[in-house]
Design a protein around this motif. Structure first.
Motif, PDB file in Angstrom:
ATOM      1  N   ILE A  79      42.728  49.673  68.537  1.00 46.26           N
ATOM      2  CA  ILE A  79      44.010  49.809  67.747  1.00 46.26           C
ATOM      3  C   ILE A  79      44.039  50.744  66.506  1.00 46.26           C
ATOM      4  CG2 ILE A  79      43.591  47.666  66.325  1.00 46.26           C
ATOM      5  CD1 ILE A  79      46.713  46.862  67.014  1.00 46.26           C
ATOM      6  N   PHE A  80      45.470  51.347  66.524  1.00 47.89           N
ATOM      7  CA  PHE A  80      45.529  52.154  65.280  1.00 47.89           C
ATOM      8  C   PHE A  80      46.825  51.739  64.459  1.00 47.89           C
ATOM      9  CE2 PHE A  80      42.627  54.728  67.709  1.00 47.89           C
ATOM     10  CZ  PHE A  80      41.660  55.410  66.533  1.00 47.89           C
ATOM     11  N   LEU A  81      47.107  51.856  63.217  1.00 49.78           N
ATOM     12  CA  LEU A  81      48.124  51.635  62.418  1.00 49.78           C
ATOM     13  C   LEU A  81      48.388  52.900  61.807  1.00 49.78           C
ATOM     14  CD1 LEU A  81      47.583  48.182  60.850  1.00 49.78           C
ATOM     15  CD2 LEU A  81      48.238  48.446  63.177  1.00 49.78           C
ATOM     16  N   LEU A  82      49.961  53.250  61.563  1.00 52.19           N
ATOM     17  CA  LEU A  82      50.389  54.047  60.586  1.00 52.19           C
ATOM     18  C   LEU A  82      51.098  53.042  59.444  1.00 52.19           C
ATOM     19  CD1 LEU A  82      50.608  57.022  59.994  1.00 52.19           C
ATOM     20  CD2 LEU A  82      52.997  57.131  60.956  1.00 52.19           C
ATOM     21  N   ALA A  98      53.188  47.782  59.278  1.00 51.94           N
ATOM     22  CA  ALA A  98      52.700  49.046  59.695  1.00 51.94           C
ATOM     23  C   ALA A  98      54.210  49.754  60.190  1.00 51.94           C
ATOM     24  CB  ALA A  98      51.893  49.116  60.837  1.00 51.94           C
ATOM     25  N   ASP A  99      54.114  51.163  60.079  1.00 49.20           N
ATOM     26  CA  ASP A  99      55.454  51.767  60.479  1.00 49.20           C
ATOM     27  C   ASP A  99      55.293  52.066  62.006  1.00 49.20           C
ATOM     28  OD1 ASP A  99      56.829  52.279  58.005  1.00 49.20           O
ATOM     29  OD2 ASP A  99      55.183  53.607  57.554  1.00 49.20           O
ATOM     30  N   GLU A 100      53.954  52.255  62.410  1.00 45.82           N
ATOM     31  CA  GLU A 100      53.724  52.502  63.838  1.00 45.82           C
ATOM     32  C   GLU A 100      52.405  51.893  64.601  1.00 45.82           C
ATOM     33  OE1 GLU A 100      53.769  56.653  66.323  1.00 45.82           O
ATOM     34  OE2 GLU A 100      54.621  56.672  64.549  1.00 45.82           O
ATOM     35  N   VAL A 101      52.380  51.578  65.422  1.00 50.51           N
ATOM     36  CA  VAL A 101      50.930  50.889  65.997  1.00 50.51           C
ATOM     37  C   VAL A 101      50.997  51.531  67.415  1.00 50.51           C
ATOM     38  CG1 VAL A 101      49.947  48.827  66.869  1.00 50.51           C
ATOM     39  CG2 VAL A 101      51.496  48.819  64.868  1.00 50.51           C
ATOM     40  N   GLY A 142      55.700  49.093  71.206  1.00 46.11           N
ATOM     41  CA  GLY A 142      57.000  49.165  70.778  1.00 46.11           C
ATOM     42  C   GLY A 142      57.676  47.958  69.926  1.00 46.11           C
ATOM     43  N   ALA A 143      56.731  46.974  69.963  1.00 51.67           N
ATOM     44  CA  ALA A 143      57.335  45.617  69.115  1.00 51.67           C
ATOM     45  C   ALA A 143      56.046  44.696  69.019  1.00 51.67           C
ATOM     46  CB  ALA A 143      58.413  44.986  69.662  1.00 51.67           C
ATOM     47  N   TYR A 190      58.494  49.214  66.102  1.00 43.65           N
ATOM     48  CA  TYR A 190      57.860  50.186  65.448  1.00 43.65           C
ATOM     49  C   TYR A 190      58.375  51.532  65.842  1.00 43.65           C
ATOM     50  CZ  TYR A 190      54.578  46.549  64.563  1.00 43.65           C
ATOM     51  OH  TYR A 190      53.790  45.501  64.103  1.00 43.65           O
ATOM     52  N   PHE A 191      58.312  52.601  65.534  1.00 36.65           N
ATOM     53  CA  PHE A 191      58.655  53.825  65.739  1.00 36.65           C
ATOM     54  C   PHE A 191      57.279  54.598  66.382  1.00 36.65           C
ATOM     55  CE2 PHE A 191      60.846  53.648  61.831  1.00 36.65           C
ATOM     56  CZ  PHE A 191      62.208  53.442  62.254  1.00 36.65           C
TER      57      PHE A 191
END
Length: 138
Positions: free
Chosen positions: A45-48, A95-98, A111-112, A118-119
């Protein structure tokens, strides 16, 4: 300490996968014994988060995945950082994005989670860069 080793003992992932199907989810996040993010049932998993790309460090119990390493290398090659650190559920929800990575699916945007949407701007750009690299190699 042994959680990062790929082995034939998949009980954790089987149980999480069964729970995921029972609840009708597409994916589930796995937490370590400290309650921090480790990985998902099938992927890293990655998060922005606050403009920085982050992923759980290997000492958080995640598998040292091939695509995980490839994303980290790509970021370094572009002169950017990918922070490997402890991440919490709070980080995930802010997070802004995952996105998730594995060698079968590549990069898969989330997406959610719960009511959080999330974007996917960063993950789409990352996919394009990886495809571009592969085309140059061929």
């Amino acid at each position: 300490k042994l959680s990062g080793i790929k082995s034939s003992n998949a009980l954790l992932f089987i149980m999480a996968g069964l729970n995921m199907k029972k609840r009708g989810f597409d994916e589930m996040v796995i937490l370590n014994t400290e309650g921090n993010l480790s990985e998902s049932v099938s992927s890293n998993i990655f998060l922005l988060l606050n403009g920085e790309l982050c992923t759980p460090s290997l000492d958080q119990g995640c598998i040292a995945g091939v695509m995980r390493e490839r994303v980290i290398e790509l970021m370094k090659a572009k002169g950017k950082k990918c922070l490997e650190k402890k991440l919490t559920l709070n980080d995930l929800l802010h997070a802004d994005e995952v996105f998730l990575t594995n060698t079968i699916d590549g990069i898969r945007w989330i997406g959610a989670i719960r009511n959080k949407r999330y974007f996917n701007n960063f993950s789409r750009t990352l996919v394009s860069k990886l495809v571009e690299e592969q085309v140059r190699k061929v």
